[in-house]
Write a protein that holds these residues in place. Structure first.
Motif, PDB file in Angstrom:
ATOM      1  N   SER A 277       0.845  -1.195   0.000  1.00 23.99           N
ATOM      2  CA  SER A 277       0.000   0.000   0.000  1.00 23.99           C
ATOM      3  C   SER A 277       0.884   1.250   0.000  1.00 23.99           C
ATOM      4  CB  SER A 277      -1.016  -0.071   1.134  1.00 23.99           C
ATOM      5  OG  SER A 277      -0.766   0.848   2.120  1.00 23.99           O
ATOM      6  N   TYR A 278       2.011   1.202   0.705  1.00 24.96           N
ATOM      7  CA  TYR A 278       2.952   2.335   0.672  1.00 24.96           C
ATOM      8  C   TYR A 278       3.541   2.516  -0.740  1.00 24.96           C
ATOM      9  CZ  TYR A 278       7.436   4.724   1.054  1.00 24.96           C
ATOM     10  OH  TYR A 278       8.495   5.561   0.827  1.00 24.96           O
ATOM     11  N   LEU A 279       4.009   1.432  -1.339  1.00 23.89           N
ATOM     12  CA  LEU A 279       4.685   1.554  -2.649  1.00 23.89           C
ATOM     13  C   LEU A 279       3.729   1.970  -3.770  1.00 23.89           C
ATOM     14  CD1 LEU A 279       7.135  -1.486  -2.372  1.00 23.89           C
ATOM     15  CD2 LEU A 279       7.766   0.950  -2.446  1.00 23.89           C
ATOM     16  N   ILE A 280       2.442   1.655  -3.614  1.00 23.73           N
ATOM     17  CA  ILE A 280       1.448   2.101  -4.611  1.00 23.73           C
ATOM     18  C   ILE A 280       1.154   3.584  -4.417  1.00 23.73           C
ATOM     19  CG2 ILE A 280      -1.042   1.981  -5.178  1.00 23.73           C
ATOM     20  CD1 ILE A 280       0.359  -0.308  -6.488  1.00 23.73           C
ATOM     21  N   SER A 281       1.230   4.043  -3.173  1.00 27.03           N
ATOM     22  CA  SER A 281       0.761   5.397  -2.846  1.00 27.03           C
ATOM     23  C   SER A 281       1.728   6.484  -3.332  1.00 27.03           C
ATOM     24  CB  SER A 281       0.594   5.539  -1.328  1.00 27.03           C
ATOM     25  OG  SER A 281       1.851   5.771  -0.721  1.00 27.03           O
TER      26      SER A 281
END
Ligand SMILES: NC(=O)c1ccc[n+]([C@@H]2O[C@H](COP(=O)([O-])OP(=O)(O)OC[C@H]3O[C@@H](n4cnc5c(N)ncnc54)[C@H](O)[C@@H]3O)[C@@H](O)[C@H]2O)c1
Length: 248
Positions: free
Chosen positions: A225-229
């Motif tokens: 979720s961090y790397l997509i954000s």
């Protein structure tokens, strides 16, 4: 709801990590297109923002069709998470068939080529995107008897870094996550033939993690979720170890 504008394709969405990743992205407001071999493996994801697509990721034409449909339905593709994969039962190299070698390379590497190619096509037009590949900490901290699986994960990391440099001028970030031993259905499949699966999970896997427990699928989902954000706007070519220290 940090990801409320994002459209993300998750492959292997019916698997242990794929499910947890889809759930986390949906909870953050993303629209998720889950792809796996069988639709029923994704039936738990009963959410209005989730679409299940049954597709063999090794079928080039079917993958192109699935991405075209996803793009048509959503108008864009912001993210791709490659969470499909296949394990190898620990075996001496003399016992590993060429057929198994090719199968592991196909499922764990060729799949990435086919999905990333489609994602790049749409992301380039948007001048933005985030591609994440789940490889494995075993690529850099090997275990005996898993030579074909580990080679495939090393290739996955190199492929990801190669794409990161190629796609950076197009605003597309490409990163790798290296999980340590994670509590999914796949973990027991690394056991040697005849070995007790629960004992292997505890004595070979859990006990090898400095932080003292198996990785949970939700631990992996947090990193995705961090790397997509957009918080990761300048993170590309990175290899994130989510392994409780196993790689040390
Ligand atoms: N579980 C672990 O201990 C561990 C550790 C490090 C890395 N990994 C990697 O993490 C990723 C996710 O693993 P997991 O533990 O969730 O495994 P899993 O077996 O639970 O899920 C893998 C999914 O991939 C799907 N899949 C396989 N071939 C496919 C194909 N041709 N087309 C479409 N779907 C296909 C399967 O149907 C399955 O749902 C894999 O790449 C795995 O190698 C797992």
């Amino acid at each position: 709801m940090e990801l409320s504008e994002k459209v993300v394709v998750v492959t292997g969405a019916g698997g242990g990590m794929g499910k947890a990743i889809s759930e986390k992205l949906l909870a953050e407001g993303a629209r998720v297109i889950g792809m796996d071999l069988k639709e029923e493996s994704m039936k738990d994801q009963d959410h209005s923002q989730f679409t299940a697509v049954a597709v063999d990721i090794l079928d080039e034409e079917a993958v192109a069709g699935a991405f075209a449909e996803a793009h048509k339905q959503s108008g864009k593709i912001d993210g791709l998470v490659n969470a499909i994969g296949m394990a190898q039962s620990a075996s001496p190299i003399e016992d590993v068939s060429l057929e198994l070698w090719h199968k592991l390379m196909n499922v764990n590497v060729t799949s990435l080529f086919l999905t990333s190619k489609e994602a790049a096509k749409y992301m380039k037009k948007q001048n933005q995107g985030s591609i994440i590949t789940i490889a494995s900490i075993s690529a850099v901290r090997p275990r005996p008897g898993l030579q074909a699986y580990i080679a495939s994960k090393g290739a996955a990391e190199s492929f990801s870094r190669a794409l990161a440099i190629e796609l950076a001028p197009h605003g597309i970030r490409v990163n790798t996550v290296h999980p340590g031993p994670t509590d999914t259905g796949m973990l027991g499949q690394f056991a040697a033939s005849g070995a007790d699966v629960e004992t292997t999970k505890k004595q070979i896997f859990a006990d090898s993690v400095p932080m003292g427990r198996l990785v949970a699928p939700s631990d992996i989902a947090e990193s995705i979720s961090y790397l997509i954000s957009d918080r990761a706007a300048m993170v590309t070519g990175a290899v994130l170890h989510v392994d409780g220290g196993r790689g040390l």
